[in-house]
Design an enzyme around this catalytic site. Structure first.
Site, PDB file in Angstrom:
ATOM      1  N   GLY A  95       0.821  -1.225   0.000  1.00  0.00           N
ATOM      2  CA  GLY A  95       0.000   0.000   0.000  1.00  0.00           C
ATOM      3  C   GLY A  95       0.844   1.259   0.000  1.00  0.00           C
ATOM      4  O   GLY A  95       2.074   1.210   0.101  1.00  0.00           O
ATOM      5  N   GLY A  97       2.616   3.613   1.483  1.00  0.00           N
ATOM      6  CA  GLY A  97       3.180   3.777   2.820  1.00  0.00           C
ATOM      7  C   GLY A  97       3.753   5.165   3.047  1.00  0.00           C
ATOM      8  O   GLY A  97       4.054   5.547   4.178  1.00  0.00           O
ATOM      9  N   ASP A 129       9.081   5.039   7.739  1.00  0.00           N
ATOM     10  CA  ASP A 129       8.884   6.325   8.426  1.00  0.00           C
ATOM     11  C   ASP A 129       7.998   7.292   7.634  1.00  0.00           C
ATOM     12  O   ASP A 129       7.702   8.385   8.097  1.00  0.00           O
ATOM     13  CB  ASP A 129      10.239   6.981   8.724  1.00  0.00           C
ATOM     14  CG  ASP A 129      11.088   7.173   7.469  1.00  0.00           C
ATOM     15  OD1 ASP A 129      10.562   7.011   6.348  1.00  0.00           O
ATOM     16  OD2 ASP A 129      12.291   7.478   7.615  1.00  0.00           O
ATOM     17  N   GLY A 130       7.613   6.897   6.418  1.00  0.00           N
ATOM     18  CA  GLY A 130       6.743   7.766   5.625  1.00  0.00           C
ATOM     19  C   GLY A 130       7.482   8.852   4.857  1.00  0.00           C
ATOM     20  O   GLY A 130       6.887   9.580   4.077  1.00  0.00           O
ATOM     21  N   ARG A 180       3.643  13.950  -7.893  1.00  0.00           N
ATOM     22  CA  ARG A 180       3.583  13.177  -9.134  1.00  0.00           C
ATOM     23  C   ARG A 180       2.199  13.302  -9.775  1.00  0.00           C
ATOM     24  O   ARG A 180       1.204  13.481  -9.069  1.00  0.00           O
ATOM     25  CB  ARG A 180       3.825  11.684  -8.856  1.00  0.00           C
ATOM     26  CG  ARG A 180       5.078  11.368  -8.101  1.00  0.00           C
ATOM     27  CD  ARG A 180       5.444   9.893  -8.212  1.00  0.00           C
ATOM     28  NE  ARG A 180       4.617   8.994  -7.436  1.00  0.00           N
ATOM     29  CZ  ARG A 180       4.920   7.711  -7.223  1.00  0.00           C
ATOM     30  NH1 ARG A 180       6.038   7.205  -7.751  1.00  0.00           N
ATOM     31  NH2 ARG A 180       4.146   6.934  -6.503  1.00  0.00           N
ATOM     32  N   ASP A 261       4.028  -4.625  -7.477  1.00  0.00           N
ATOM     33  CA  ASP A 261       3.424  -3.397  -6.938  1.00  0.00           C
ATOM     34  C   ASP A 261       3.992  -2.148  -7.613  1.00  0.00           C
ATOM     35  O   ASP A 261       3.501  -1.047  -7.373  1.00  0.00           O
ATOM     36  CB  ASP A 261       3.610  -3.318  -5.414  1.00  0.00           C
ATOM     37  CG  ASP A 261       5.062  -3.483  -4.999  1.00  0.00           C
ATOM     38  OD1 ASP A 261       5.634  -4.543  -5.299  1.00  0.00           O
ATOM     39  OD2 ASP A 261       5.619  -2.561  -4.391  1.00  0.00           O
ATOM     40  N   ASN A 262       5.018  -2.315  -8.434  1.00  0.00           N
ATOM     41  CA  ASN A 262       5.567  -1.168  -9.163  1.00  0.00           C
ATOM     42  C   ASN A 262       5.190  -1.206 -10.643  1.00  0.00           C
ATOM     43  O   ASN A 262       5.772  -0.487 -11.453  1.00  0.00           O
ATOM     44  CB  ASN A 262       7.089  -1.127  -9.016  1.00  0.00           C
ATOM     45  CG  ASN A 262       7.510  -0.792  -7.588  1.00  0.00           C
ATOM     46  OD1 ASN A 262       6.758  -0.165  -6.837  1.00  0.00           O
ATOM     47  ND2 ASN A 262       8.697  -1.220  -7.205  1.00  0.00           N
TER      48      ASN A 262
HETATM   49  P1  AMP Z   1       9.112   0.613  -3.022  1.00  0.00           P
HETATM   50  O1  AMP Z   1      10.158  -0.433  -2.883  1.00  0.00           O
HETATM   51  O2  AMP Z   1       9.612   2.013  -2.842  1.00  0.00           O
HETATM   52  O3  AMP Z   1       8.312   0.465  -4.275  1.00  0.00           O
HETATM   53  O4  AMP Z   1       8.118   0.402  -1.789  1.00  0.00           O
HETATM   54  C1  AMP Z   1       7.541  -0.829  -1.434  1.00  0.00           C
HETATM   55  C2  AMP Z   1       6.566  -0.597  -0.320  1.00  0.00           C
HETATM   56  O5  AMP Z   1       7.215  -0.033   0.809  1.00  0.00           O
HETATM   57  C3  AMP Z   1       5.415   0.342  -0.631  1.00  0.00           C
HETATM   58  O6  AMP Z   1       4.300  -0.104   0.079  1.00  0.00           O
HETATM   59  C4  AMP Z   1       5.903   1.663  -0.092  1.00  0.00           C
HETATM   60  O7  AMP Z   1       4.851   2.541   0.214  1.00  0.00           O
HETATM   61  C5  AMP Z   1       6.622   1.204   1.158  1.00  0.00           C
HETATM   62  N1  AMP Z   1       7.662   2.139   1.590  1.00  0.00           N
HETATM   63  C6  AMP Z   1       8.869   2.350   1.015  1.00  0.00           C
HETATM   64  N2  AMP Z   1       9.573   3.270   1.706  1.00  0.00           N
HETATM   65  C7  AMP Z   1       8.795   3.661   2.741  1.00  0.00           C
HETATM   66  C8  AMP Z   1       8.959   4.578   3.824  1.00  0.00           C
HETATM   67  N3  AMP Z   1      10.074   5.285   3.986  1.00  0.00           N
HETATM   68  N4  AMP Z   1       7.936   4.703   4.686  1.00  0.00           N
HETATM   69  C9  AMP Z   1       6.801   3.997   4.545  1.00  0.00           C
HETATM   70  N5  AMP Z   1       6.598   3.107   3.574  1.00  0.00           N
HETATM   71  C10 AMP Z   1       7.574   2.934   2.673  1.00  0.00           C
HETATM   72 MG    MG Z   2       6.746   1.081  -5.093  1.00  0.00          MG
END
Ligand code: AMP
Ligand code: MG
Length: 494
Positions: A95, A97, A129-130, A180, A261-262
């Site tokens: 989701g 995040g 950490d968001g 974005r 998810d990407n």
């Molecule tokens: P990503 O690898 O960036 O495509 O992220 C995979 C998942 O991790 C997604 O659900 C993102 O929203 C979550 N995510 C990545 N980095 C963070 C972060 N710093 N804080 C919260 N969620 C994250």
């Molecule tokens: Mg992603």
């Protein structure tokens, strides 16, 4: 706390079509504003998509919106739920995040969703950490626009906002938010999330088909035929994804994290993390240091895309689709990929069309580049003039003899097709960029941005917006990194 009053930005109003989906699809959550935000860069090209002019981009309201502090009239920010396969393994719920969907803006050319990335925790943050660091935000901002400049389907980047808020990664860095734009941020992972819930999967199918694939709707007796509609949708997503990956391959682009998810349901390039445009060509080039097994290497991307489409197909079984019917929807992948890839390669090589006996020339082209680690972008670009002066092209190869041998075969093939040389040269220049977002160029822009200087971002955007036009005084930006320059390590850390 009372909700902040909505801001006014050139009459922009944001609805949110996603919010009409059932409750479990998202959580309403406000972004957490960056402290003392600075607008590092605003992108006039993306702004024009929303009908925003230069004055609007300079307004305090724009900064408020893009730093997470403001909201437009009718806007209700939310984070969406999705799941996915990461590095081949089912990861369960993921989701948004650290992303907030602010809403969607209707324009005469279509609907654009506005999303903040790096805007604080949501119910989907898990251990995160968001936040997003400035480094990865600059990379996302630049890459979105570099891809758009190359004509490759992609999400867009509207603004880059920085702050001194500390963010802990391998070292302490600072926070940033990228705004974005995309017609939709729906991912394969949204469908995977509802792969066991007929009611929700049907709602998602209806939503996606209504908004973006109306031609895929199949009805029987006045009602939507969900299995038939799902098959039509899957076929179309298969085609778009195949064409997208063909374009990545021809740009020497590696996504780096092709987790399901990407993957965009619209066939857009989505989620720029440890991506890379290749300098020296290596067929099995891995751009992401976290990808130790090379799952997402350049030459693996087409097969991975197909694997991801299988995961999407699996999630549609719940709608009552036959497995064999879904499988036949995936069948066009290879033909669609090859057609787009060969057509694109023919244009890059200045050939009038792809002929079956060009396959050997193609194989030997990649082998030559791979064996000598020739620069991907320049090897194509300099080919246009190699009939008049082979020198600059040959300079890309440490051992010129095999390169010369390939060139002779290639020139003979090209001569056989006749045609006007100037027109051919001009067409090749429109198929082969001079400038791509090489890692070392992105890194320079990051280091300047970390000092509060956005001039390199601006410079790169100017070049990458039309990467086929050679600009005087910009030779540096066309060159690969110096041989003794250490490679910029790029990982999942963002
Ligand atoms: P990503 O690898 O960036 O495509 O992220 C995979 C998942 O991790 C997604 O659900 C993102 O929203 C979550 N995510 C990545 N980095 C963070 C972060 N710093 N804080 C919260 N969620 C994250
Ligand atoms: Mg992603």
């Amino acid at each position: 706390m009372a909700e902040a009053p909505p801001i006014s930005l050139d009459g922009l109003r944001a609805g949110c079509s996603f919010a009409a989906l059932p409750r479990g699809f998202y959580a309403r959550v406000d972004p957490r504003p960056l402290r003392a935000p600075r607008l590092l860069h605003a992108n006039p090209d993306a702004a024009a998509l929303l009908g925003l002019d230069a004055d609007a981009l300079r307004s305090p309201e724009f900064l408020a919106l893009c730093s997470g502090a403001g909201r437009l009239a009718d806007m209700t920010p939310l984070a969406t739920a999705y799941s996915g396969h990461q590095f081949g393994v089912w990861a369960g719920q993921l989701g948004d995040g650290r992303a907030h969907l602010l809403g969607d803006v209707r324009t005469p050319e279509g609907v654009w969703e506005i999303q903040l990335k790096g805007s604080g925790r949501t119910p989907f943050s898990r251990m995160g950490d968001g936040w997003a660091v400035l480094r990865s935000s600059v990379r996302e901002y630049l890459a979105s626009e570099a891809m758009a400049g190359l004509g490759i389907p992609t999400t867009r980047a509207l603004a880059l906002v920085a702050s001194d808020d500390p963010v802990v990664r391998e070292t302490v860095e600072t926070a940033a938010v990228v705004t974005r734009l995309a017609p939709s941020f729906v991912r394969f992972g949204h469908f995977e999330h509802w792969g066991h819930s007929h009611h929700e999967q049907k709602a998602l199918l209806d939503y996606v088909v209504d908004h973006w694939y109306p031609e895929c709707r199949e009805t029987s007796g006045g009602e939507t035929d969900a299995p038939a509609t799902a098959c039509r949708l899957l076929t179309e997503v298969t085609r778009r994804t195949a064409r997208l990956i063909a374009q990545w391959q021809l740009a020497g682009f590696c996504h780096g994290v092709m987790n399901t998810d990407n993957m965009s349901i619209l066939g857009l390039t989505l989620d720029y993390g440890p991506y890379g445009f290749m300098d020296a060509f290596q067929a099995n080039h891995i751009c992401n240091h976290s990808d130790t097994a090379g799952r997402y290497a350049w030459n693996a991307q087409p097969a991975v895309a197909r694997w991801n489409l299988y995961r999407l197909a699996g999630s549609l079984l719940v709608l009552g689709c036959e497995a064999s019917a879904l499988e036949s929807c995936l069948a066009p992948f290879e033909a669609e990929f090859l057609a787009a890839y060969r057509d694109g390669l023919a244009r890059k090589l200045g050939l009038d069309a792809w002929r079956p006996d060009d396959a050997a020339l193609e194989d030997d082209w990649w082998s030559l580049l791979h064996a000598q680690r020739a620069d991907f972008t320049l090897a194509f670009r300099r080919l246009a003039d190699a009939d008049r002066d082979a020198g600059p092209w040959l300079d890309l190869f440490p051992d010129p003899a095999p390169a010369r041998a390939w060139l002779d075969r290639y020139l003979a093939r090209r001569a056989g097709q006749g045609g006007d040389a100037d027109a051919r040269r001009a067409a090749m220049s429109r198929a082969n960029p001079v400038y791509v977002l090489r890692n070392h160029l992105a890194q320079r822009a990051i280091e300047a941005a970390q000092r509060g200087d956005a001039s390199e971002i601006d410079r790169l955007l100017t070049l990458l917006r039309d990467p086929y036009a050679e600009r005087p005084g910009s030779d540096f930006y066309a060159r690969p990194p110096a041989a003794d320059e250490p490679a910029v390590p790029v990982s999942c850390s963002s």
